[in-house]
Design an enzyme around this catalytic site. Sequence first.
Site, PDB file in Angstrom:
ATOM      1  CD  GLU A  73      -0.358   1.703  -1.425  1.00  0.00           C
ATOM      2  OE1 GLU A  73      -0.373   2.861  -0.977  1.00  0.00           O
ATOM      3  OE2 GLU A  73      -0.028   1.446  -2.593  1.00  0.00           O
ATOM      4  CG  ASP A 118       3.053   1.132  -5.137  1.00  0.00           C
ATOM      5  OD1 ASP A 118       3.189   1.755  -4.075  1.00  0.00           O
ATOM      6  OD2 ASP A 118       2.737   1.678  -6.213  1.00  0.00           O
TER       7      ASP A 118
HETATM    8  C1  GLC Z   1       1.693   3.939  -3.480  1.00  0.00           C
HETATM    9  C2  GLC Z   1       2.935   4.383  -2.751  1.00  0.00           C
HETATM   10  C3  GLC Z   1       3.144   5.843  -3.014  1.00  0.00           C
HETATM   11  C4  GLC Z   1       3.316   6.043  -4.500  1.00  0.00           C
HETATM   12  C5  GLC Z   1       2.123   5.483  -5.280  1.00  0.00           C
HETATM   13  C6  GLC Z   1       2.423   5.373  -6.747  1.00  0.00           C
HETATM   14  O1  GLC Z   1       0.556   4.542  -2.967  1.00  0.00           O
HETATM   15  O2  GLC Z   1       2.850   4.083  -1.393  1.00  0.00           O
HETATM   16  O3  GLC Z   1       4.256   6.353  -2.324  1.00  0.00           O
HETATM   17  O4  GLC Z   1       3.448   7.414  -4.791  1.00  0.00           O
HETATM   18  O5  GLC Z   1       1.805   4.178  -4.847  1.00  0.00           O
HETATM   19  O6  GLC Z   1       3.385   4.378  -6.970  1.00  0.00           O
END
Ligand code: GLC
Length: 545
Positions: free
Chosen positions: A261, A210
Amino acid sequence: MSTADDSRWWRSAVIYQIYPRSFADGDGDGIGDLAGIRERLAYLSGLGVDALWLSPWYPSPMADAGYDVADHRDIDPVFGTLAEAEQLIAEAHRQGLRIIVDLVPNHCSDAHPWFQAALADPDAPERELFWFHPGRGPDGGRQPTDWVSPFGGGTWTRTTNPDGTPGDWYLHLFAPQQPDFNWDHPRVRAEFEEIIRFWLDRGVDGIRIDSAAMLAKDPTLPEVTPDGPHPFVDVDAVHGIYRSWRRIADGYPGGRALIGEVWLPDRQRFANYLRPDELHTAFNFDFLGCAWTAPALRACVDATLAAHAPVGAPATWVLSNHDVTRHVTRYGRADTTFSFAARREGIPTDLELGTRRARAAVLLSLVLPGAAYVYQGEELGLWEVEDIPHELRQDPMFLRSGGVDPGRDGCRVPLPWSGDAPPFGFSPEGATAPPWLPQPADWKDRTARAQAGDPHSMLELYRTAIALRRAEAALGDGDLTWLPAPEGVLALRRDPGLTCLVNLSGTAVPLPPHAGLLLASGPLDDDRLPPDTAVWVRSTPDDPR
Ligand code: GLC
């Protein structure tokens, strides 16, 4: 597992994202859980996907739907138990499905024991594991920097000392309930290396990371400037973290994948995360945000492949996820792009058009070289739910923007499985609570049950396309060749012998010469491909294209 000996599975896998709160509710409390997922594993293997990525399932106060983790080595009771998670992993493997867990290393929950210890005592050693800092101004009353959170508002919250006086501030790039870890501290690094081993030891096949570009911060805490290096996005030191994780992943058998991500506008900087000793793959958000036009999509595909080629990493193709407006809705609007800054509701949307385009889009995303992601419910053709009453919304993006940003609840509405009325089989008979977000009544035509066996349904289109992708040697990892095509049409060949045509123009176009129609996203007009429709055909052996 069908692909157990293939340690490079992540290069061409179809990966299905489960958002556990909204997938299936096994115990009737209106919130999805592991029991619900276990009951639906046959559905998922029947869909033909290779792997399941589960959004966070850890103990959490749910200030950000589980992306605020209080304990990285357990399961929240609302979802089940660690023993059930282990059973789920084993059962999925027996059905030929790999499992990817979601790791949230940028921050934890404010309920995490380390943060609680740090708050309780300004001299506690745990203080160093986060970013505590005095405020600016004579009374320290101004936050240490003017950084702006992706969730809106500032990124610092002031603490109160044990004697009741105002204390230092702590950094949270997201919600105040999500304090950022200090990745310069060896204890943070060691802890996460152990957490990764904890899950790899339990047999998971991959880890989705993440907010992967945000872990390292410039310790001098400069302001964000238009030209200078960013103080908390894509700071170079982050790469050392992933090199150490890659060594850990490589120490396990079977090909354990690290998936980042990484939202970065600069494709070159993005590709740096995918160097051979770093992450295996990362989500392709350019494709997700791309306009539904032939030139924009072609440019995006070309730029994506060009960026990945030098590092030898496979591309990924993503149309939707739990953070963005569902693509049936996006593609039904005049502006088909996605960006967080422009996310609004109440924009005129033609869902029939959006659905037709979504059908064509999945044929495009599954034909491209690399791995493809399916966000739960897109195989049912679900749209963004825009009329959720404000008092039921839970997303901090909505709450912190004072309702200006509709937030992400609209793509997180519990799935419709069967029946004519909510909860549409999401919860079992006799459930004690309604689904945690209300489902639209007109999803009755979009339940999995209503679509199963209907050759014209979105579900059967996905099943057929994914089955063909498994069967066709041309699909998955590899290269593509663009073919000449009329304006507004994408034509590409995957070798050996598969051609895809996507008509994004306003008029029907002739099909190319072919040796058989494999799949069409919608009805053909004699031998012509109507607008917003895609086909896969068997290339003719003598076709020079
Ligand atoms: C990422 C996740 C999202 C979350 C953020 C903070 O972007 O996909 O859903 O709110 O991180 O953890």
